[in-house]
Structure formats: structure tokens, C-alpha cells
Write a protein that holds these residues in place. Structure first.
Motif, PDB file in Angstrom:
ATOM      1  N   LYS A   8     -36.686 -28.171-164.846  1.00  0.00           N
ATOM      2  CA  LYS A   8     -36.918 -29.628-165.330  1.00  0.00           C
ATOM      3  C   LYS A   8     -35.880 -30.352-166.061  1.00  0.00           C
ATOM      4  O   LYS A   8     -35.335 -31.172-165.903  1.00  0.00           O
ATOM      5  CB  LYS A   8     -38.279 -29.338-166.093  1.00  0.00           C
ATOM      6  CG  LYS A   8     -38.690 -30.825-166.540  1.00  0.00           C
ATOM      7  CD  LYS A   8     -40.158 -30.952-167.286  1.00  0.00           C
ATOM      8  CE  LYS A   8     -40.606 -32.183-167.357  1.00  0.00           C
ATOM      9  NZ  LYS A   8     -41.433 -32.393-168.154  1.00  0.00           N
ATOM     10  N   ASP A   9     -35.003 -29.346-166.860  1.00  0.00           N
ATOM     11  CA  ASP A   9     -33.919 -29.988-167.630  1.00  0.00           C
ATOM     12  C   ASP A   9     -32.955 -30.555-166.921  1.00  0.00           C
ATOM     13  O   ASP A   9     -32.327 -31.725-167.097  1.00  0.00           O
ATOM     14  CB  ASP A   9     -33.686 -28.925-168.744  1.00  0.00           C
ATOM     15  CG  ASP A   9     -34.541 -28.623-169.763  1.00  0.00           C
ATOM     16  OD1 ASP A   9     -35.489 -29.471-170.121  1.00  0.00           O
ATOM     17  OD2 ASP A   9     -34.259 -27.790-170.187  1.00  0.00           O
ATOM     18  N   GLY A  10     -32.428 -29.856-165.718  1.00  0.00           N
ATOM     19  CA  GLY A  10     -31.521 -30.138-164.928  1.00  0.00           C
ATOM     20  C   GLY A  10     -31.992 -31.433-164.086  1.00  0.00           C
ATOM     21  O   GLY A  10     -31.166 -32.447-163.879  1.00  0.00           O
ATOM     22  N   TYR A  11     -33.142 -31.631-163.676  1.00  0.00           N
ATOM     23  CA  TYR A  11     -33.893 -32.588-163.158  1.00  0.00           C
ATOM     24  C   TYR A  11     -33.855 -34.023-164.104  1.00  0.00           C
ATOM     25  O   TYR A  11     -33.347 -35.105-163.560  1.00  0.00           O
ATOM     26  CB  TYR A  11     -35.268 -32.272-162.776  1.00  0.00           C
ATOM     27  CG  TYR A  11     -35.880 -33.513-162.070  1.00  0.00           C
ATOM     28  CD1 TYR A  11     -35.505 -34.126-160.724  1.00  0.00           C
ATOM     29  CD2 TYR A  11     -36.924 -34.295-162.812  1.00  0.00           C
ATOM     30  CE1 TYR A  11     -36.266 -35.152-160.348  1.00  0.00           C
ATOM     31  CE2 TYR A  11     -37.518 -35.375-162.123  1.00  0.00           C
ATOM     32  CZ  TYR A  11     -37.072 -35.663-160.779  1.00  0.00           C
ATOM     33  OH  TYR A  11     -37.829 -36.790-160.207  1.00  0.00           O
ATOM     34  N   ASP A  12     -33.965 -33.529-165.430  1.00  0.00           N
ATOM     35  CA  ASP A  12     -33.898 -34.874-166.410  1.00  0.00           C
ATOM     36  C   ASP A  12     -32.616 -35.305-166.405  1.00  0.00           C
ATOM     37  O   ASP A  12     -32.360 -36.507-166.565  1.00  0.00           O
ATOM     38  CB  ASP A  12     -34.565 -34.404-167.590  1.00  0.00           C
ATOM     39  CG  ASP A  12     -36.132 -34.421-167.599  1.00  0.00           C
ATOM     40  OD1 ASP A  12     -36.844 -34.855-166.612  1.00  0.00           O
ATOM     41  OD2 ASP A  12     -36.456 -33.493-168.628  1.00  0.00           O
ATOM     42  N   ILE A  13     -31.385 -34.380-166.310  1.00  0.00           N
ATOM     43  CA  ILE A  13     -30.075 -34.797-166.772  1.00  0.00           C
ATOM     44  C   ILE A  13     -29.855 -35.679-165.428  1.00  0.00           C
ATOM     45  O   ILE A  13     -29.000 -36.746-165.514  1.00  0.00           O
ATOM     46  CB  ILE A  13     -29.437 -33.707-166.958  1.00  0.00           C
ATOM     47  CG1 ILE A  13     -29.469 -33.098-168.172  1.00  0.00           C
ATOM     48  CG2 ILE A  13     -27.797 -34.009-166.879  1.00  0.00           C
ATOM     49  CD1 ILE A  13     -29.023 -31.791-168.599  1.00  0.00           C
ATOM     50  N   LYS A  14     -30.150 -35.409-164.412  1.00  0.00           N
ATOM     51  CA  LYS A  14     -29.923 -35.916-163.245  1.00  0.00           C
ATOM     52  C   LYS A  14     -30.470 -37.396-163.093  1.00  0.00           C
ATOM     53  O   LYS A  14     -29.602 -38.437-162.846  1.00  0.00           O
ATOM     54  CB  LYS A  14     -30.438 -35.222-161.778  1.00  0.00           C
ATOM     55  CG  LYS A  14     -29.395 -33.917-161.369  1.00  0.00           C
ATOM     56  CD  LYS A  14     -29.824 -33.434-160.311  1.00  0.00           C
ATOM     57  CE  LYS A  14     -29.321 -32.150-159.918  1.00  0.00           C
ATOM     58  NZ  LYS A  14     -29.644 -31.300-158.760  1.00  0.00           N
ATOM     59  N   ARG A  15     -31.398 -37.509-163.625  1.00  0.00           N
ATOM     60  CA  ARG A  15     -32.269 -38.794-163.673  1.00  0.00           C
ATOM     61  C   ARG A  15     -31.267 -39.641-164.723  1.00  0.00           C
ATOM     62  O   ARG A  15     -31.352 -40.971-164.352  1.00  0.00           O
ATOM     63  CB  ARG A  15     -33.774 -38.699-164.221  1.00  0.00           C
ATOM     64  CG  ARG A  15     -34.653 -38.254-162.888  1.00  0.00           C
ATOM     65  CD  ARG A  15     -36.086 -37.968-163.343  1.00  0.00           C
ATOM     66  NE  ARG A  15     -36.691 -38.952-164.014  1.00  0.00           N
ATOM     67  CZ  ARG A  15     -37.871 -39.294-164.689  1.00  0.00           C
ATOM     68  NH1 ARG A  15     -38.443 -38.001-164.677  1.00  0.00           N
ATOM     69  NH2 ARG A  15     -38.206 -40.034-165.403  1.00  0.00           N
ATOM     70  N   ILE A  16     -31.138 -39.162-165.699  1.00  0.00           N
ATOM     71  CA  ILE A  16     -30.354 -40.154-166.820  1.00  0.00           C
ATOM     72  C   ILE A  16     -29.289 -40.379-166.233  1.00  0.00           C
ATOM     73  O   ILE A  16     -28.637 -41.550-166.277  1.00  0.00           O
ATOM     74  CB  ILE A  16     -30.212 -39.181-167.822  1.00  0.00           C
ATOM     75  CG1 ILE A  16     -31.643 -39.005-168.800  1.00  0.00           C
ATOM     76  CG2 ILE A  16     -29.294 -39.830-168.928  1.00  0.00           C
ATOM     77  CD1 ILE A  16     -31.488 -37.837-169.855  1.00  0.00           C
ATOM     78  N   VAL A  17     -28.386 -39.551-165.429  1.00  0.00           N
ATOM     79  CA  VAL A  17     -26.878 -39.922-164.953  1.00  0.00           C
ATOM     80  C   VAL A  17     -26.931 -40.929-164.005  1.00  0.00           C
ATOM     81  O   VAL A  17     -26.491 -41.872-164.041  1.00  0.00           O
ATOM     82  CB  VAL A  17     -26.308 -38.799-164.167  1.00  0.00           C
ATOM     83  CG1 VAL A  17     -24.992 -38.981-163.486  1.00  0.00           C
ATOM     84  CG2 VAL A  17     -25.950 -37.699-165.515  1.00  0.00           C
TER      85      VAL A  17
END
Length: 168
Positions: A3-12
Motif C-alpha cells: 500500500k505504501d508503494g502504491y501511495d507513493i506512485k499516486r503522489i508521483v
């Protein structure tokens, strides 16, 4: 963890979308159609557009070209007033003048602060101007007179006692 990796991708992705929208707006802003004026044998005044009666707009771009009225004539500009935001490198509000038809021509100089440029005579009958202001502070701007004629005849043009001003 996934989920953390997914959130970072969304932010990027969100940041990239915002940057691309901003870049497209800036590109459109700088591709604004420029105004064109023909200089005549008598002096005509140009005043930078103002808001609230006394200052130029914030976050503003304006471009224009002044062309001589006859093929063998030159254009002379004489500043009457000049006050832009001062900065050592003119990184904020600035006026750039080019000797030619557009910003691919030879730059004459970049101006800012309270010191008016000296009189300028074109080399090929055309001067191109770009004015930029940032979003922080605005000043009074500038007014100049422009006139067209043969180079030798332009030496005394714009002198205070010799000028006939025409409204824009």
C-alpha cells in the motif's frame, strides 16, 4: 508494504500531472499573440498597460513589435519614464528589447529597476519587445516615444522641444 508503494506512485503521478498542466499553461502564456505597430515620422507614445491606474499587472507577459513605415527607414525609441522592479540580474520584472522581428533576433539588452534605457535606434527598421512581470510586486512601468525616419534624421528625434505626440 504494498500500500505504501502504491501511495507513493499516486503522489508521483499527481505531481507529474500538476507539473505538466503548469508547463502547458506557461507555454500558452508565452505564445500570446504580439501586438504590431508602425512607426511614423512623428513621435507616438507607448505606455505599458496598467491596472488600478498606476501599476502594471502581476504575473503578466506582453510582447510587441514596432516597424518603420518605409523599407529604408529605422525606428528610434526614447524612454520618457521607466520604473520596474529592481533586481541585480533582472530576474523578476523585466523588459527585453531585440533588434529585429522577434526574440530570435539580436538582443539589445534586458532592463529593470529605475534606470531608463538610453535612446535606441534599430539596425533594420524593426524592434521587438517582451515584458515580463512576476507575481510578487508591481511598479509604474514605462512610457516611451517611437518615431520612424532615415538614420541621420533620427538623431534629434524625441528631443523634448521637437516632439509632436500622437495618441495611441
Amino acid at each position: 508494504m504494498a500500500k505504501d508503494g502504491y501511495d507513493i506512485k499516486r503522489i508521483v503521478i499527481a505531481v507529474l500531472v500538476i507539473l505538466s498542466v503548469y508547463t502547458m499553461q506557461a507555454m500558452c502564456w508565452k505564445k500570446q499573440k504580439c501586438e504590431y505597430y508602425i512607426a511614423k515620422p512623428y513621435a507616438t507614445s507607448f505606455t505599458l498597460p496598467q491596472v488600478h491606474g498606476s501599476t502594471y499587472p502581476k504575473d503578466f507577459f506582453h510582447c510587441w513589435q514596432i516597424r518603420a513605415d518605409k523599407p529604408k527607414n529605422e525606428v528610434k525609441i526614447c524612454f520618457e519614464s521607466f520604473m520596474l522592479e529592481p533586481h541585480q540580474y533582472c530576474d523578476h520584472d523585466k523588459l527585453i528589447i531585440y533588434d529585429g522581428e522577434d526574440n530570435k533576433s539580436r538582443p539589445i539588452d534586458t532592463y529593470c529597476g529605475p534606470t531608463a534605457p538610453d535612446d535606441i535606434i534599430s539596425q533594420d527598421g524593426v524592434l521587438y519587445f517582451e515584458f515580463y512581470s512576476d507575481k510578487d510586486v508591481e511598479y509604474e512601468g514605462f512610457t516611451f516615444t517611437y518615431v520612424s525616419g532615415e538614420k541621420d534624421d533620427l538623431r534629434g528625434a524625441c528631443d523634448k522641444g521637437d516632439k509632436r505626440s500622437a495618441p495611441f
